[in-house]
Design a protein around this motif. Structure first.
Motif, PDB file in Angstrom:
ATOM      1  N   TYR A  12       0.818  -1.215   0.000  1.00  0.00           N
ATOM      2  CA  TYR A  12       0.000   0.000   0.000  1.00  0.00           C
ATOM      3  C   TYR A  12       0.852   1.266   0.000  1.00  0.00           C
ATOM      4  CZ  TYR A  12      -3.575  -3.324   1.426  1.00  0.00           C
ATOM      5  OH  TYR A  12      -4.433  -4.400   1.494  1.00  0.00           O
ATOM      6  N   ALA A  13       2.172   1.113  -0.096  1.00  0.00           N
ATOM      7  CA  ALA A  13       3.098   2.247  -0.015  1.00  0.00           C
ATOM      8  C   ALA A  13       2.759   3.103   1.204  1.00  0.00           C
ATOM      9  CB  ALA A  13       3.062   3.072  -1.298  1.00  0.00           C
ATOM     10  N   CYS A  14       2.698   2.443   2.366  1.00  0.00           N
ATOM     11  CA  CYS A  14       2.197   3.086   3.576  1.00  0.00           C
ATOM     12  C   CYS A  14       2.957   2.590   4.804  1.00  0.00           C
ATOM     13  CB  CYS A  14       0.710   2.757   3.715  1.00  0.00           C
ATOM     14  SG  CYS A  14      -0.081   3.440   5.171  1.00  0.00           S
ATOM     15  N   VAL A  15       3.119   3.489   5.754  1.00  0.00           N
ATOM     16  CA  VAL A  15       3.616   3.128   7.081  1.00  0.00           C
ATOM     17  C   VAL A  15       2.426   3.219   8.025  1.00  0.00           C
ATOM     18  CG1 VAL A  15       5.125   3.820   8.977  1.00  0.00           C
ATOM     19  CG2 VAL A  15       5.957   3.928   6.623  1.00  0.00           C
ATOM     20  N   GLU A  16       2.191   2.139   8.780  1.00  0.00           N
ATOM     21  CA  GLU A  16       1.086   2.111   9.734  1.00  0.00           C
ATOM     22  C   GLU A  16       1.644   2.104  11.152  1.00  0.00           C
ATOM     23  OE1 GLU A  16      -3.040  -0.275  10.556  1.00  0.00           O
ATOM     24  OE2 GLU A  16      -1.355  -1.458   9.824  1.00  0.00           O
ATOM     25  N   ALA A  17       1.091   2.953  11.984  1.00  0.00           N
ATOM     26  CA  ALA A  17       1.457   2.975  13.394  1.00  0.00           C
ATOM     27  C   ALA A  17       0.231   2.642  14.218  1.00  0.00           C
ATOM     28  CB  ALA A  17       1.995   4.344  13.787  1.00  0.00           C
ATOM     29  N   ILE A  18       0.365   1.639  15.063  1.00  0.00           N
ATOM     30  CA  ILE A  18      -0.698   1.293  16.000  1.00  0.00           C
ATOM     31  C   ILE A  18      -0.293   1.862  17.347  1.00  0.00           C
ATOM     32  CG2 ILE A  18      -1.928  -0.575  17.153  1.00  0.00           C
ATOM     33  CD1 ILE A  18      -1.407  -2.256  14.594  1.00  0.00           C
ATOM     34  N   ILE A  19      -1.081   2.803  17.828  1.00  0.00           N
ATOM     35  CA  ILE A  19      -0.816   3.454  19.103  1.00  0.00           C
ATOM     36  C   ILE A  19      -1.599   2.686  20.156  1.00  0.00           C
ATOM     37  CG2 ILE A  19      -0.802   5.641  20.347  1.00  0.00           C
ATOM     38  CD1 ILE A  19       0.801   5.651  17.687  1.00  0.00           C
ATOM     39  N   ASP A  20      -0.895   2.090  21.108  1.00  0.00           N
ATOM     40  CA  ASP A  20      -1.506   1.145  22.029  1.00  0.00           C
ATOM     41  C   ASP A  20      -1.056   1.441  23.454  1.00  0.00           C
ATOM     42  OD1 ASP A  20      -2.712  -1.053  23.162  1.00  0.00           O
ATOM     43  OD2 ASP A  20      -1.686  -2.520  21.924  1.00  0.00           O
ATOM     44  N   GLY A  21      -1.991   1.546  24.345  1.00  0.00           N
ATOM     45  CA  GLY A  21      -1.673   1.756  25.750  1.00  0.00           C
ATOM     46  C   GLY A  21      -1.914   3.188  26.163  1.00  0.00           C
ATOM     47  N   TYR A  22      -1.187   3.637  27.151  1.00  0.00           N
ATOM     48  CA  TYR A  22      -1.298   4.995  27.653  1.00  0.00           C
ATOM     49  C   TYR A  22      -0.309   5.858  26.884  1.00  0.00           C
ATOM     50  CZ  TYR A  22      -3.960   3.012  31.441  1.00  0.00           C
ATOM     51  OH  TYR A  22      -4.903   2.352  32.166  1.00  0.00           O
ATOM     52  N   GLU A  23      -0.820   6.871  26.237  1.00  0.00           N
ATOM     53  CA  GLU A  23       0.027   7.698  25.387  1.00  0.00           C
ATOM     54  C   GLU A  23       0.163   9.089  25.986  1.00  0.00           C
ATOM     55  OE1 GLU A  23       2.521   7.808  22.134  1.00  0.00           O
ATOM     56  OE2 GLU A  23       1.427   6.136  22.973  1.00  0.00           O
ATOM     57  N   ASP A  24       1.402   9.482  26.228  1.00  0.00           N
ATOM     58  CA  ASP A  24       1.670  10.827  26.696  1.00  0.00           C
ATOM     59  C   ASP A  24       2.625  11.496  25.712  1.00  0.00           C
ATOM     60  OD1 ASP A  24       4.192   9.756  27.213  1.00  0.00           O
ATOM     61  OD2 ASP A  24       3.859   9.608  29.362  1.00  0.00           O
ATOM     62  N   TRP A  25       3.026  12.708  26.016  1.00  0.00           N
ATOM     63  CA  TRP A  25       3.864  13.477  25.108  1.00  0.00           C
ATOM     64  C   TRP A  25       5.160  12.740  24.775  1.00  0.00           C
ATOM     65  CZ3 TRP A  25       3.648  17.506  21.946  1.00  0.00           C
ATOM     66  CH2 TRP A  25       4.838  18.090  21.523  1.00  0.00           C
TER      67      TRP A  25
END
Length: 131
Positions: A12-25
């Motif tokens: 897909y000519a794509c980078v996928e990021a799965i954001i998982d858990g507690y996300e802070d700065w």
């Protein structure tokens, strides 16, 4: 704690990021840097960010700052899709991020379900990138 995952989707000519858990700065900056490096190393312009499994610890006011930080790590306009989290509050924060990214010159798409994701991945930009 954050359990983010960045995956290369060459079909897909794509980078996928799965954001998982507690996300802070701090944890957000790490994944932003990695996404930017991966997409630019391949001369792609497509990023898919999946926020469905996140519990954001980012305020509404920080969302614009994160967009500015993200923008500083890419050297050209990106086509970015964000899969919104289920929480109304988190979805609002991500929508603020997406609006700011649009103001900075990036094409933004908000995804609400798997069919939205599939349509975005299979869209004309994927086909153009893969001939």
């Amino acid at each position: 704690m954050s359990f983010n995952q960045v995956t290369i989707l060459p079909e897909y000519a794509c980078v996928e990021a799965i954001i998982d858990g507690y996300e802070d700065w701090d944890s957000a900056t790490d994944v932003i840097v990695e996404m930017g490096e991966q997409v630019e190393a391949r001369a792609w312009n497509r990023i898919l960010i999946d926020f469905r499994r996140v519990n954001l610890r980012i305020s509404r006011s920080e969302a614009q700052d994160i967009a500015g930080f993200f923008n500083s790590f890419v050297t050209y306009a990106m086509n970015i899709a964000v899969w919104l989290p289920a929480s109304d509050r988190d979805a609002e924060v991500i929508s603020i991020f997406a609006r700011k990214m649009g103001e900075l010159g990036h094409s933004m798409t908000l995804l609400r379900d798997a069919s939205d994701r599939d349509a975005w991945l299979d869209g004309p930009l994927s086909k153009a990138a893969n001939g």
